[in-house]
Structures are given as structure tokens and as C-alpha cells.
Design a protein around this motif. Sequence first.
Motif, short mmCIF file in Angstrom:
data_model
loop_
_atom_site.label_atom_id
_atom_site.label_comp_id
_atom_site.label_asym_id
_atom_site.label_seq_id
_atom_site.Cartn_x
_atom_site.Cartn_y
_atom_site.Cartn_z
N ALA A 197 7.25 -12.31 -3.52
CA ALA A 197 7.79 -10.98 -3.22
C ALA A 197 6.62 -10.00 -3.11
CB ALA A 197 8.76 -10.54 -4.31
N ALA A 198 6.60 -9.25 -2.03
CA ALA A 198 5.50 -8.30 -1.81
C ALA A 198 5.45 -7.28 -2.94
CB ALA A 198 5.68 -7.60 -0.47
N ASN A 199 4.25 -6.97 -3.41
CA ASN A 199 4.00 -5.96 -4.44
C ASN A 199 4.56 -6.34 -5.81
OD1 ASN A 199 2.72 -4.17 -2.58
ND2 ASN A 199 4.75 -3.56 -1.85
N ASP A 200 4.80 -7.63 -6.03
CA ASP A 200 5.25 -8.09 -7.34
C ASP A 200 4.12 -8.86 -8.01
OD1 ASP A 200 6.98 -8.69 -9.50
OD2 ASP A 200 7.50 -10.62 -8.59
N SER B 139 5.64 -7.47 3.32
CA SER B 139 6.90 -6.77 3.10
C SER B 139 7.85 -6.95 4.28
CB SER B 139 6.64 -5.28 2.89
OG SER B 139 7.85 -4.56 2.88
N SER B 140 9.13 -7.10 3.97
CA SER B 140 10.14 -7.25 5.02
C SER B 140 10.33 -5.96 5.81
CB SER B 140 11.48 -7.68 4.42
OG SER B 140 11.91 -6.76 3.43
N GLN B 141 9.70 -4.87 5.35
CA GLN B 141 9.75 -3.62 6.11
C GLN B 141 8.96 -3.72 7.40
OE1 GLN B 141 8.40 -0.98 2.80
NE2 GLN B 141 10.24 0.21 3.26
N ALA C 90 7.25 -9.46 9.97
CA ALA C 90 7.00 -10.17 8.70
C ALA C 90 7.45 -11.61 8.75
CB ALA C 90 7.69 -9.44 7.55
N GLY D 31 12.49 -9.12 -4.03
CA GLY D 31 11.92 -8.53 -2.83
C GLY D 31 12.96 -7.79 -2.00
N MET D 32 12.50 -6.94 -1.11
CA MET D 32 13.41 -6.22 -0.22
C MET D 32 14.07 -7.20 0.73
SD MET D 32 11.44 -2.68 0.75
CE MET D 32 12.89 -2.18 1.69
N SER E 90 15.64 -11.98 1.18
CA SER E 90 14.28 -11.44 1.20
C SER E 90 13.35 -12.33 2.01
CB SER E 90 13.75 -11.31 -0.22
OG SER E 90 13.56 -12.61 -0.79
N GLN E 91 12.16 -11.78 2.30
CA GLN E 91 11.16 -12.56 3.01
C GLN E 91 10.71 -13.77 2.19
OE1 GLN E 91 10.15 -12.34 6.23
NE2 GLN E 91 9.25 -14.31 5.66
#
Length: 339
Positions: free
Chosen positions: A11-14, A37-39, A43, A66-67, A74-75
Motif C-alpha cells: 500500500a502506497a505511503n504505508d 498510489s491508485s490516484q 498505476a 490502500g486507496m 486497492s492497487q
Amino acid sequence: MHRYHIHVICAANDQLHLLEEIAIFFQTRAFLTYDVSSQIPTATLYSRQCIDTCDYTLVIIGDSYGMTHKIGVSQMHLSYLSAKAKMKPMMVLVKTQSSDLDISRQLQDFMRLVEQQANRVYYYDGATDMNELLSYAYDNMVEKHPALGWRQGAEPTTAETDTSNHPSQDARYNSIVSNTYNKDRRIDASVDSLTDSLGLNDTFIVEYTAQAYEGGNLSDVHMKVDFTWREILVALVHIPSAFSKYGLQNCINNLIAPKADIDIKKVMPNVHAVARCQITQEDLLKLQHCLIKANWIELTAPLNSRISKELWKVTYYAKQQYKDIKAQEAHSALTLRSR
């Protein structure tokens, strides 16, 4: 120096501190790429292409799911499904969660799915010696799944100093990352690159068991039958929805039954009924691997995150091949009628 390409599924930023520890540990062992990030619109394509080119994957499940994308996953989840579909060797690290921590239902379900499917899971917490854990898990993965990777030349010759033919470590890493962006973006993101191709008129031999009824007696029969990949493709496309391994098994059993009835009665003329035709588990696994490598089936991300069953679907590529077959048949029929 021998180095591999490892794609980190996370998960991004985790757990940024853990990712830093991992980067330091693998500094001399591997080139790393990471889920983003899935943003970011690309991605999923980026991660899929990294997974296509990597030697190994490292799955890290920590505090965050994750988002999510529009489909509700999530991604990290999508990358895991992609790595499974590509049968990439996988090292799985799962954080031991304290009982008083409120983690999301999606993360719980994803963690349960990975734990059910993984050959080996390595658990860690704040007190774990990560260097020792990573060393043990990494050595175990490389030993069980040898890969070519990249090896630095011992004594480069004059010709080897040409970096266009013999890239440096940095060039090799940059190539891995840049190639994920330089591939044709006009390709439908749902279509993966083929790793193997199947000739539609080539055959696949299947072993099966069946029960034959003869004069009131029941006999267990073990025989072989062959199918063309065209027959298998047509059967796959007619599976109504996402299917499990048992759905695939039933599909092939239905293909076997009419041929088995004919073949068994040839060698046992007094048989009046044939039933319970079943492909052997070994051949079912072989078939499944062939279909994955040919990009005919792929793992599907469940819309309901509570569903943990491994589900497959027929790929866009396979459906296009089926459409081509039908178009050829229609053209041939039209040609015959016009004569």
C-alpha cells in the motif's frame, strides 16, 4: 555481483520506515520497483508491467489496505492478483496486528486471502529483527525459485565497455523502470503481453477417469483423450461468468464426456452407459498453467472484497480469438453457399 529485479507489492505511503529498511537490505542484492498510489491514472499499468519483467515479488501487508480503484479494490490487491496470474515467485510479509487495533474489513479479507493462498508467510512486528527475517526469507525464495537475474561482468573487455550492449547496474535499473513507461500506452490496459501462444489446431492430451456400466457391473476406467485448443477455447468462452478451478474442471469434464462415451464403448462393446468423467488433477493443473501462459484466462479482482475464493475469467485476448474463429466460419459458410 548478482542482482535480481524484485517488485514490491504494498500500500502506497504505508510503513515508510520498513520500506527504507527493505531498500537498504536489498541495495546489493536486487533492483526494486514499488506499487504507486491508485490516484495515478497509470498505476495499474505501471505495476503490471513491472510484474511482467521482474524475477520475484515481495508482498508487504501492514496497517493499510490502500486507496481503492473504481472497482472497489486497492492497487496492492490488483498487483497481488496480477503476480498470482503470472505465477511470479512471491515472498509474503504480514504484520502481526494487535487485538486493539481497528483495521478495515477490506484489509482483513485481503490478508486472509493471501494467507490461504501463500506457500509461506513471514510475520513481523515492531520487535522483529527485519534484517534477519529478510535474509532468511530471501535466501529461501531464491533457493526454491532460481532466476537468471543480472550478473556483473568480472573483467570487462574493451567491447564490453560499450554500455549499449552491457549496461551498468544503474543503467539496468533505469531500463527496468523506463521500459514500463515506454511501452505502447494505446494498448488496452486489460490486455497483458503474451508469454506463450497456443496453435488452435494443436492438441492437448488429457487423462481422465470414468465409470462404465456393463451388464449390471460397474468398472472404473482410466483413459486418455485429446482436444484441439480451438475446442478448449470455445468451451471456455461459453462459461457464463467468473469461475473457480472447479468451474474450469466442470467445463473440461463436459468436453470429455461425449468423447469418452465413444472411446470406452470401442474397447468395451457391451458397455451400456458411461458416467462421472473426470479430468485428472495433474492434467487440470497443467491445463490451467497453459491457459494462464497463453493469456486465455486471468485472475479477476472480486467486486465484493469479502469474497476470498480464487476466481478466473476469460481474457479480452481469448474472446477476440473466439470472435476471429466465428468470423472465419461465417466467411467459409458464405463462400460455400455462393458456389
